[in-house]
Design a protein around this motif. Structure first.
Motif, short mmCIF file in Angstrom:
data_model
loop_
_atom_site.label_atom_id
_atom_site.label_comp_id
_atom_site.label_asym_id
_atom_site.label_seq_id
_atom_site.Cartn_x
_atom_site.Cartn_y
_atom_site.Cartn_z
N GLU A 282 0.66 -1.12 -0.01
CA GLU A 282 -0.02 0.07 0.10
C GLU A 282 0.78 1.21 -0.06
O GLU A 282 0.49 2.34 -0.74
N LYS A 283 1.97 1.36 0.78
CA LYS A 283 3.08 2.26 0.64
C LYS A 283 3.79 2.70 -0.31
O LYS A 283 3.99 3.70 -1.03
N TYR A 284 4.47 1.45 -0.98
CA TYR A 284 5.50 1.41 -1.93
C TYR A 284 4.97 1.44 -3.35
O TYR A 284 5.71 1.41 -4.08
N GLY A 285 3.91 0.51 -3.39
CA GLY A 285 3.20 0.04 -4.76
C GLY A 285 4.07 -1.26 -5.00
O GLY A 285 4.91 -1.99 -4.08
N LYS A 286 4.80 -1.52 -6.34
CA LYS A 286 5.52 -2.74 -6.63
C LYS A 286 7.03 -2.51 -6.50
O LYS A 286 7.59 -2.97 -7.38
N ASP A 287 7.24 -1.53 -5.66
CA ASP A 287 8.84 -1.36 -5.55
C ASP A 287 9.29 -2.34 -4.51
O ASP A 287 9.51 -2.26 -3.37
N PHE A 288 9.65 -3.54 -4.87
CA PHE A 288 10.07 -4.62 -4.15
C PHE A 288 11.31 -4.54 -3.32
O PHE A 288 11.43 -5.08 -2.27
N ASN A 289 12.32 -3.74 -3.95
CA ASN A 289 13.48 -3.54 -2.97
C ASN A 289 13.34 -2.86 -1.98
O ASN A 289 13.43 -3.23 -0.77
N ASP A 290 12.19 -1.85 -1.86
CA ASP A 290 11.94 -0.72 -0.83
C ASP A 290 11.02 -1.82 0.25
O ASP A 290 10.93 -1.67 1.45
#
Length: 411
Positions: A282-290
Motif C-alpha cells: 500500500e505504501k510503496y506499490g510494486k517497489d519490491f526492493n523498498d
C-alpha cells in the motif's frame, strides 16, 4: 470561463505556493473533498535542480554524462545543456496535500530512456523529464527502478534462421534444460492418476509436519495446500527425472525418510508477514526492493516477488481490489478551476507603464531569462513572446516563466 482538470492517475500539474517562486510540479494521486467543502489534491513531489544541494547536482551531472555516452546522444551546445538542466526533474516518494485552487496548469513529465533524444525536449512546451529519484530525508539521488531497459545489455540477439537442410551444431544441453517430454510413453490417464497420488502424498506430508498442522489445522485446508502448483510441478519433474517410470517415480515421492513435502511462498509466509507485505504494498506499490528493505529484510527479493504473484491469486487480493474500486468511485474525478487572473506583484512591466498597472510592480532593467538567457519580456500581453518562445507571463506559466520573476532573474 473555467479550466477543467480531469483526475487520471499520474496527471502532472503546476501548483503555485508563492507569487515570487517558480511553480511547483506535482503528480496528482487523488482528489479529496474536505469537511468545509474545499478540494485538496494528494500529490507526489518532484524537485528541480535548484531544490537539491551542490553535491547532488554534481552527481546529477555525472549521471547525465553517462547517459549521453551510453545512448550516443547528438552533440548539443552549451546553451542547450543549460536549458536541459531546467527541464530535468527528480522524482521522490514524498507526498503532500495542496489546495486544488492552487493548480495553474498541466505539464508533461516522462521517464528518460535510451531511445530519447534530449534536444527533443527543448522543442516541446511544458515538457520535462526525470531519471533519478531524490530522497528529501536522506538527501540522496538514486536511479529510478522503473527505467525502460533497452539495448544489447537487456535484449537477446536472435541467431539467423537455419537454411533448409542445415543442421544445428549447437550443444542443446548447454542452451536449455528439458523439464518435460510430451512424447513420453505414458498415457494421459496414467499421468492424471500419478498427479492424484502426488496430491495425496502432499496432504499426508502436511499431516506429519508440525508447522503445517498449525497453519492448516483442517484436512480440507491441507488438501487445498497440497493441490497447489508447487506439488504438481514436483510430480511432473519427478516423472521426467525417472524416465517416466511410474514405479521409480512413486518411490521418489515417498523415500525412506518419509513423504516429500513441497511448499511454496504462500505456505512459507506467516499471517503476520503477509499483513506486513500488504501494508508495504500500500505504501510503496510494486517497489519490491523498498518493500524488502523497510518491511521484510529477512526475506529474499525473489521470495517477495514470488509471494506477490501468488498473493494476486487469492481471495484477499480480490477483496482489496473491490474495496479500492469502490473507494475510487466515491472520490472526485475532476475539479473545475476558474481561470487565474490574479495580478502578480513580481511581474515585469513594460517601459512607460505605471507601477500597479495590470498588476505590474516595476520595470526590471538589464535582466535576462535564467534558462535561455534571452532578454526579459516587457509586454503584459500573455500571448506575446520576446526572444525565448517559451517565455510567457506568470499567469500563463510555461517552462521558464519563473525566470521572469524578480527573485529568479540573473544579471
Amino acid at each position: 470561463m473555467t479550466q477543467t482538470f480531469v483526475f487520471p492517475f499520474s496527471d502532472y500539474v503546476y501548483f503555485e505556493n508563492s507569487s515570487s517562486n517558480p511553480y511547483l510540479i506535482r503528480r496528482i494521486e487523488e482528489l479529496n473533498k474536505t469537511a468545509n467543502g474545499n478540494v485538496e489534491a494528494k500529490v507526489v513531489c518532484l524537485f528541480r535542480r535548484r531544490d537539491i544541494s551542490g553535491n547532488l547536482n554534481t552527481l546529477a551531472d555525472s549521471n547525465a554524462r553517462d547517459f549521453e555516452e551510453e545512448s550516443k546522444q547528438p552533440t548539443v551546445s552549451e546553451q542547450q545543456k543549460h536549458q536541459l538542466k531546467h527541464r530535468e526533474l527528480f522524482l521522490s516518494r514524498q507526498f503532500e496535500s495542496l489546495p486544488a485552487t492552487h493548480i495553474r496548469g498541466k505539464c508533461n513529465v516522462t521517464l528518460l530512456n535510451e531511445t530519447d533524444v534530449l534536444a527533443g525536449y527543448l522543442e516541446k512546451e511544458e515538457c520535462f523529464f526525470y531519471s533519478l529519484v531524490f530522497d528529501p530525508v536522506q538527501k540522496t539521488l538514486l536511479a529510478d527502478q522503473g527505467e525502460i531497459r533497452v539495448g544489447s545489455k537487456y535484449q537477446a540477439e536472435i541467431p539467423d534462421k537455419l537454411a533448409e537442410g542445415e543442421t544445428d551444431t549447437r550443444i542443446q544441453e548447454k542452451l536449455e534444460t528439458k523439464v518435460w517430454d510430451p512424447d513420453n510413453q505414458l498415457k494421459d490417464p496414467q499421468i492424471d492418476q500419478f498427479l492424484v497420488v502426488a496430491r495425496a502424498v502432499g496432504t499426508f506430508a502436511r499431516a506429519l509436519d508440525c508447522s503445517s498442522s498449525i497453519r492448516q489445522p483442517s484436512l480440507h485446508m491441507s488438501a487445498a495446500a497440497a493441490s497447489r502448483d508447487i506439488t504438481l510441478f514436483h510430480a511432473m519433474d519427478t516423472l521426467q527425472k525417472n524416465g517416466y517410470d511410474l514405479a521409480k517415480a512413486m518411490s521418489t515421492l515417498v523415500p525412506q525418510g518419509g513423504p516429500v513435502l513441497c511448499r511454496d511462498e504462500m505456505e512459507e509466509w506467516s499471517a503476520s508477514e503477509a499483513m506486513l507485505f500488504e501494508e508495504a504494498l500500500e505504501k510503496y506499490g510494486k517497489d519490491f526492493n523498498d518493500i524488502r528493505q523497510d518491511f521484510l529484510p529477512w526475506k529474499s527479493l525473489a521470495s517477495v516477488v514470488q509471494f506477490y504473484y501468488m498473493w494476486k491469486t487469492t481471495d484477499r487480493y480480490i477483496q482489496q481490489k473491490r474495496l479500492k474500486a469502490a473507494e475510487a468511485d466515491s472520490k472526485l474525478k475532476q475539479v473545475y478551476i476558474p481561470t487565474y487572473t490574479k495580478p502578480n506583484p513580481n511581474q515585469i512591466m513594460a517601459p512607460g507603464n505605471k507601477p500597479g498597472m495590470n498588476g505590474a510592480a516595476g520595470f526590471q532593467k538589464g535582466l535576462s531569462c535564467e534558462s535561455c538567457h534571452s532578454e526579459p519580456m516587457v509586454t503584459l500581453k500573455p500571448t506575446e513572446f520576446n526572444g525565448c518562445e517559451r517565455i510567457k507571463l506568470r499567469m500563463d506559466q510555461q517552462h521558464c516563466s519563473y525566470s521572469i520573476i524578480r527573485t529568479e532573474l540573473t544579471e
